[in-house]
Enzyme design. Structure first.
Site, PDB file in Angstrom:
ATOM      1  N   TYR A   1      -9.032  15.095  -5.750  1.00  9.27           N
ATOM      2  CA  TYR A   1      -8.213  14.491  -6.813  1.00  9.27           C
ATOM      3  C   TYR A   1      -7.362  15.558  -7.496  1.00  9.27           C
ATOM      4  CZ  TYR A   1      -7.211  11.561 -10.919  1.00  9.27           C
ATOM      5  OH  TYR A   1      -6.591  10.850 -11.927  1.00  9.27           O
TER       6      TYR A   1
ATOM      7  N   ASP B   1       0.863  -1.179   0.000  1.00  5.01           N
ATOM      8  CA  ASP B   1       0.000   0.000   0.000  1.00  5.01           C
ATOM      9  C   ASP B   1       0.905   1.236   0.000  1.00  5.01           C
ATOM     10  OD1 ASP B   1      -1.603   2.142   0.582  1.00  5.01           O
ATOM     11  OD2 ASP B   1      -2.595   1.213   2.310  1.00  5.01           O
TER      12      ASP B   1
HETATM   13  P1  NDP Z   1      -7.198   1.951 -12.147  1.00  9.95           P
HETATM   14  O1  NDP Z   1      -8.246   2.223 -11.131  1.00  9.95           O
HETATM   15  O2  NDP Z   1      -7.531   1.190 -13.375  1.00  9.95           O
HETATM   16  O3  NDP Z   1      -5.936   1.222 -11.434  1.00  9.95           O
HETATM   17  C1  NDP Z   1      -5.435   1.763 -10.243  1.00  9.95           C
HETATM   18  C2  NDP Z   1      -4.150   1.038  -9.880  1.00  9.95           C
HETATM   19  O4  NDP Z   1      -3.619   1.645  -8.692  1.00  9.95           O
HETATM   20  C3  NDP Z   1      -4.342  -0.414  -9.593  1.00  9.95           C
HETATM   21  O5  NDP Z   1      -3.199  -1.105 -10.031  1.00  9.95           O
HETATM   22  C4  NDP Z   1      -4.421  -0.459  -8.071  1.00  9.95           C
HETATM   23  O6  NDP Z   1      -4.026  -1.710  -7.500  1.00  9.95           O
HETATM   24  C5  NDP Z   1      -3.423   0.622  -7.719  1.00  9.95           C
HETATM   25  N1  NDP Z   1      -3.592   1.192  -6.387  1.00  9.95           N
HETATM   26  C6  NDP Z   1      -4.661   1.874  -5.887  1.00  9.95           C
HETATM   27  N2  NDP Z   1      -4.430   2.237  -4.613  1.00  9.95           N
HETATM   28  C7  NDP Z   1      -3.190   1.776  -4.289  1.00  9.95           C
HETATM   29  C8  NDP Z   1      -2.391   1.803  -3.124  1.00  9.95           C
HETATM   30  N3  NDP Z   1      -2.816   2.411  -1.996  1.00  9.95           N
HETATM   31  N4  NDP Z   1      -1.171   1.206  -3.159  1.00  9.95           N
HETATM   32  C9  NDP Z   1      -0.720   0.590  -4.274  1.00  9.95           C
HETATM   33  N5  NDP Z   1      -1.431   0.529  -5.422  1.00  9.95           N
HETATM   34  C10 NDP Z   1      -2.662   1.109  -5.409  1.00  9.95           C
HETATM   35  O7  NDP Z   1      -6.602   3.399 -12.503  1.00  9.95           O
HETATM   36  P2  NDP Z   1      -5.995   3.976 -13.868  1.00  9.95           P
HETATM   37  O8  NDP Z   1      -5.161   2.964 -14.523  1.00  9.95           O
HETATM   38  O9  NDP Z   1      -7.073   4.631 -14.610  1.00  9.95           O
HETATM   39  O10 NDP Z   1      -5.088   5.150 -13.273  1.00  9.95           O
HETATM   40  C11 NDP Z   1      -3.699   5.003 -13.037  1.00  9.95           C
HETATM   41  C12 NDP Z   1      -3.136   6.374 -12.682  1.00  9.95           C
HETATM   42  O11 NDP Z   1      -3.403   7.285 -13.741  1.00  9.95           O
HETATM   43  C13 NDP Z   1      -3.768   6.975 -11.430  1.00  9.95           C
HETATM   44  O12 NDP Z   1      -2.792   7.703 -10.701  1.00  9.95           O
HETATM   45  C14 NDP Z   1      -4.803   7.927 -12.002  1.00  9.95           C
HETATM   46  O13 NDP Z   1      -5.097   8.978 -11.121  1.00  9.95           O
HETATM   47  C15 NDP Z   1      -4.073   8.420 -13.243  1.00  9.95           C
HETATM   48  N6  NDP Z   1      -4.953   8.961 -14.261  1.00  9.95           N
HETATM   49  C16 NDP Z   1      -5.945   8.193 -14.823  1.00  9.95           C
HETATM   50  C17 NDP Z   1      -6.756   8.746 -15.795  1.00  9.95           C
HETATM   51  C18 NDP Z   1      -7.862   7.980 -16.461  1.00  9.95           C
HETATM   52  O14 NDP Z   1      -8.613   8.605 -17.228  1.00  9.95           O
HETATM   53  N7  NDP Z   1      -7.999   6.693 -16.249  1.00  9.95           N
HETATM   54  C19 NDP Z   1      -6.576  10.134 -16.246  1.00  9.95           C
HETATM   55  C20 NDP Z   1      -5.496  10.834 -15.602  1.00  9.95           C
HETATM   56  C21 NDP Z   1      -4.723  10.256 -14.652  1.00  9.95           C
HETATM   57  P3  NDP Z   1      -5.080  -2.958  -7.355  1.00  9.95           P
HETATM   58  O15 NDP Z   1      -5.275  -3.490  -8.754  1.00  9.95           O
HETATM   59  O16 NDP Z   1      -4.386  -3.917  -6.473  1.00  9.95           O
HETATM   60  O17 NDP Z   1      -6.331  -2.393  -6.782  1.00  9.95           O
END
Ligand code: NDP
Length: 247
Positions: A155, A63
């Site tokens: 956010y 985490d």
């Molecule tokens: P998803 O929700 O698809 O995936 C999120 C990922 O983050 C998962 O791998 C999850 O792990 C992991 N995660 C969440 N919380 C934690 C934590 N506390 N510790 C470790 N890992 C964690 O998100 P996206 O792929 O869409 O987004 C990825 C990044 O890109 C984020 O930072 C998001 O803010 C940013 N972003 C996304 C956009 C979009 O349109 N999708 C646009 C702009 C930015 P697990 O699978 O184990 O839950």
């Protein structure tokens, strides 16, 4: 460009954009440490896909909002792979709500994961990179951190905070061969955006000059650019991958 001999740690590499980044770095030859929070099956799937590209890969549950977990994560990666060249701070959550309705717990969790997580991981990884006198750190911000968005105050604060953090860390680490840059995606098709109400999705799509959502692979190309040895003289920058949203 090649990332042969490089070791990369991607936080939140189990799904979405993080998985796209792991696969692109693997395609370019980097060994990949795939961090995840709880979704082990998805993380192992990313690992398998990286290995199928001919590189070493392992999954690590941690985490990122917990400083001790980040320290243990970087230590484990260093022990397994011997070095750490690339850190991608991608793990993130989006707990949205209008300012007056939003819960303080959601604000805290958003900042703890998106901003403190990147801070802790960078602190730990840069210790290793300083000894190597080489490193590439890429923070995944958002167009929302650049421009703001109604209903996403926490956010936006976390993602704008990452941009300030990127610039300050870039200045601290530049003389040591370590670059720190940010990629700011727009609306990317992942689990995070698939849960948005249809009306919100439609509204966002209408605000994208390119007329479509982006893909994880398109974000990964920008990350790989900053992660390359050839990008040595680029630091403190933000690259929007957003189909023109932030223009
Ligand atoms: P998803 O929700 O698809 O995936 C999120 C990922 O983050 C998962 O791998 C999850 O792990 C992991 N995660 C969440 N919380 C934690 C934590 N506390 N510790 C470790 N890992 C964690 O998100 P996206 O792929 O869409 O987004 C990825 C990044 O890109 C984020 O930072 C998001 O803010 C940013 N972003 C996304 C956009 C979009 O349109 N999708 C646009 C702009 C930015 P697990 O699978 O184990 O839950």
């Amino acid at each position: 460009m090649s990332l042969q001999e490089n070791v990369a740690l991607v936080t939140g590499g189990s799904r979405g954009i993080g998985r796209g980044i792991c696969l692109e770095l693997a395609r370019q030859g980097a060994a990949v440490a795939v961090n995840y929070a709880g979704n082990e099956a998805a993380a192992l799937e990313t690992v398998e896909q990286c290995r199928a590209l001919g590189v070493e890969a392992e999954a690590y549950c941690a985490d990122v909002s917990d400083p001790e977990a980040c320290a243990a994560l970087v230590k484990a990666v260093k022990e397994r792979f011997g070095r750490l060249d690339i850190l991608v701070n991608n793990a993130g959550v989006s707990l949205d709500g209008l300012l007056l309705m939003a819960k303080v717990q959601d604000f805290d969790r958003t900042l703890e994961t998106n901003l403190r997580g990147a801070y802790f991981c960078t602190k730990e990884a840069s210790r290793v990179m300083l000894r190597q006198r080489y490193g590439r750190i890429v923070n995944i911000s958002s167009v929302v951190g650049v421009r703001g968005n109604a209903g996403q105050t926490a956010y936006a604060a976390s993602k704008a905070g990452l941009l300030g953090f990127t610039k300050a860390a870039a200045k601290e680490l530049a003389a040591k061969g370590i670059t720190v840059n940010a990629v700011a995606p727009g609306m990317i098709d992942t689990d995070m955006t698939r849960v948005l109400p249809e009306a919100v999705r439609e509204g966002m799509l209408a605000s994208i000059p390119a007329g479509r959502a982006g893909t994880a692979e398109e974000v990964a190309q920008a990350v790989a650019f900053f992660a390359a040895p050839e990008a040595a003289y680029i630091t403190g920058q933000t690259l929007c991958v957003d189909g023109g949203m932030a223009v």
